[in-house]
Design a protein around this motif. Sequence first.
Motif, PDB file in Angstrom:
ATOM      1  N   ALA A  81       0.899  -1.156   0.000  1.00 54.54           N
ATOM      2  CA  ALA A  81       0.000   0.000   0.000  1.00 54.54           C
ATOM      3  C   ALA A  81       0.914   1.175   0.000  1.00 54.54           C
ATOM      4  CB  ALA A  81      -0.900   0.036   1.206  1.00 54.54           C
TER       5      ALA A  81
ATOM      6  N   THR B 229      -1.915   1.787  -9.515  1.00 54.30           N
ATOM      7  CA  THR B 229      -3.272   2.096  -9.083  1.00 54.30           C
ATOM      8  C   THR B 229      -4.231   1.093  -9.714  1.00 54.30           C
ATOM      9  OG1 THR B 229      -3.395   3.754 -10.847  1.00 54.30           O
ATOM     10  CG2 THR B 229      -2.905   4.534  -8.631  1.00 54.30           C
TER      11      THR B 229
ATOM     12  N   GLU C 295      -2.115  -8.112  -3.487  1.00 53.33           N
ATOM     13  CA  GLU C 295      -0.939  -8.069  -2.607  1.00 53.33           C
ATOM     14  C   GLU C 295       0.081  -9.120  -3.026  1.00 53.33           C
ATOM     15  OE1 GLU C 295       1.765  -7.436   0.525  1.00 53.33           O
ATOM     16  OE2 GLU C 295       0.117  -6.153  -0.151  1.00 53.33           O
TER      17      GLU C 295
ATOM     18  N   THR D 291       4.245   2.677  -8.115  1.00 50.90           N
ATOM     19  CA  THR D 291       2.919   2.530  -7.526  1.00 50.90           C
ATOM     20  C   THR D 291       1.930   2.162  -8.618  1.00 50.90           C
ATOM     21  OG1 THR D 291       3.358   4.141  -5.771  1.00 50.90           O
ATOM     22  CG2 THR D 291       1.047   3.686  -6.301  1.00 50.90           C
TER      23      THR D 291
ATOM     24  N   GLU E 146       4.570  -1.042  -5.323  1.00 47.69           N
ATOM     25  CA  GLU E 146       3.584  -0.497  -4.416  1.00 47.69           C
ATOM     26  C   GLU E 146       2.272  -0.411  -5.192  1.00 47.69           C
ATOM     27  OE1 GLU E 146       5.015   3.234  -3.003  1.00 47.69           O
ATOM     28  OE2 GLU E 146       6.654   2.341  -1.848  1.00 47.69           O
ATOM     29  N   TYR E 147       1.161  -0.428  -4.481  1.00 46.63           N
ATOM     30  CA  TYR E 147      -0.126  -0.407  -5.172  1.00 46.63           C
ATOM     31  C   TYR E 147      -1.171   0.234  -4.282  1.00 46.63           C
ATOM     32  CZ  TYR E 147      -1.691  -4.174  -2.154  1.00 46.63           C
ATOM     33  OH  TYR E 147      -2.048  -4.902  -1.051  1.00 46.63           O
ATOM     34  N   GLU E 148      -2.267   0.669  -4.888  1.00 43.81           N
ATOM     35  CA  GLU E 148      -3.414   1.171  -4.131  1.00 43.81           C
ATOM     36  C   GLU E 148      -4.679   0.987  -4.946  1.00 43.81           C
ATOM     37  OE1 GLU E 148      -3.291   4.596  -1.443  1.00 43.81           O
ATOM     38  OE2 GLU E 148      -4.770   5.504  -2.771  1.00 43.81           O
TER      39      GLU E 148
ATOM     40  N   GLN F 164      -8.324   2.120  -6.133  1.00 42.04           N
ATOM     41  CA  GLN F 164      -9.029   3.378  -6.344  1.00 42.04           C
ATOM     42  C   GLN F 164     -10.497   3.071  -6.609  1.00 42.04           C
ATOM     43  OE1 GLN F 164      -7.054   6.334  -8.776  1.00 42.04           O
ATOM     44  NE2 GLN F 164      -8.978   6.881  -9.767  1.00 42.04           N
TER      45      GLN F 164
ATOM     46  N   CYS G  32       1.024   4.712  -2.217  1.00 42.34           N
ATOM     47  CA  CYS G  32       0.295   5.957  -2.365  1.00 42.34           C
ATOM     48  C   CYS G  32      -0.039   6.121  -3.838  1.00 42.34           C
ATOM     49  CB  CYS G  32       1.131   7.152  -1.879  1.00 42.34           C
ATOM     50  SG  CYS G  32       2.722   7.284  -2.707  1.00 42.34           S
ATOM     51  N   LEU G  33      -1.048   6.954  -4.116  1.00 39.67           N
ATOM     52  CA  LEU G  33      -1.444   7.177  -5.488  1.00 39.67           C
ATOM     53  C   LEU G  33      -0.325   7.856  -6.261  1.00 39.67           C
ATOM     54  CD1 LEU G  33      -5.119   8.354  -5.130  1.00 39.67           C
ATOM     55  CD2 LEU G  33      -4.304   6.319  -6.300  1.00 39.67           C
TER      56      LEU G  33
END
Length: 274
Positions: free
Chosen positions: A20, A39, A67, A37, A77-79, A81, A22-23
């Motif tokens: 996790a 998204t 994950e 990252t 890294e990922y998030e 939306q 950040c965008l």
Amino acid sequence: MDRRSYLKTVGGAGAAAAFAGCLGDGGNGNGDDGAETITIGSDIPYPPFEYRTEEGELVGFDVEIAEAVFAGELGYEYEFQETSFDGIIPSLNNGNFRVIMSAMTINDERAEEVDFSDPYFTAYQTVLVLDDGNITSKEDLKGTQVGVQKGTTGEAAAEGLQEEFDGDLTIESYDQITGAFDALLNNQVDAVINDNTVSAEFANENDEVVFLEGEGEAAAQGDDAPPYLTLTVEEYGIAFRQDDDDFRQEVNDALAAIREDGTYDEIYSEYFAA
């Protein structure tokens, strides 16, 4: 069928068929140094694939697969939306996020606009009805109102049923599947057509609703059919923009890796075999 056994059987074919931060800027670099990252566009809530706990934590089958794939295998890294499902493909192609991971069925219509990963889950379109109602077979749906989520293959399955019934079916489309479920409980629709696993989660939490029984597409195709009516047999995939072939191959390799090392089966068992 014991209500608590639904989740043991609804996704059974998925494991066999599946292989996790950040965008940022939608995720356009590479993950070799762990700085990228990614998204991920997703329609939330859609339990058990993606939903928030009472504390606000995002959890679910898709979340844990993300994950394992993006962080565990690829070092990104990922998030997630949050995005409405009926506009999620245009949002992807407008560059609002890098991929879609939202229990999305692979089909020809969508494949004209996006490219898909290898399948990672098998699902069925099914029908939920009130346990004390008068609908006991598919034919009983004639002349009724059914609830669906906009832009989904559940909506498409309802449209197919409407055609089969020569138009003698009313379809009520909701922005989120929770709206359709609430409408069923409040007698505003007579049935809900939706993915089996998500419907099973709702049925396990609400004694008033049950799956409509009967043989369907799964039995016709010779699959290990569940003990309720299946309108379709579908495969989920991760969606990519059509110019993102290298990244799609990375993700396919990662999906294969988590299948091979047992990570996929561990996650699957946590959500569908317990």
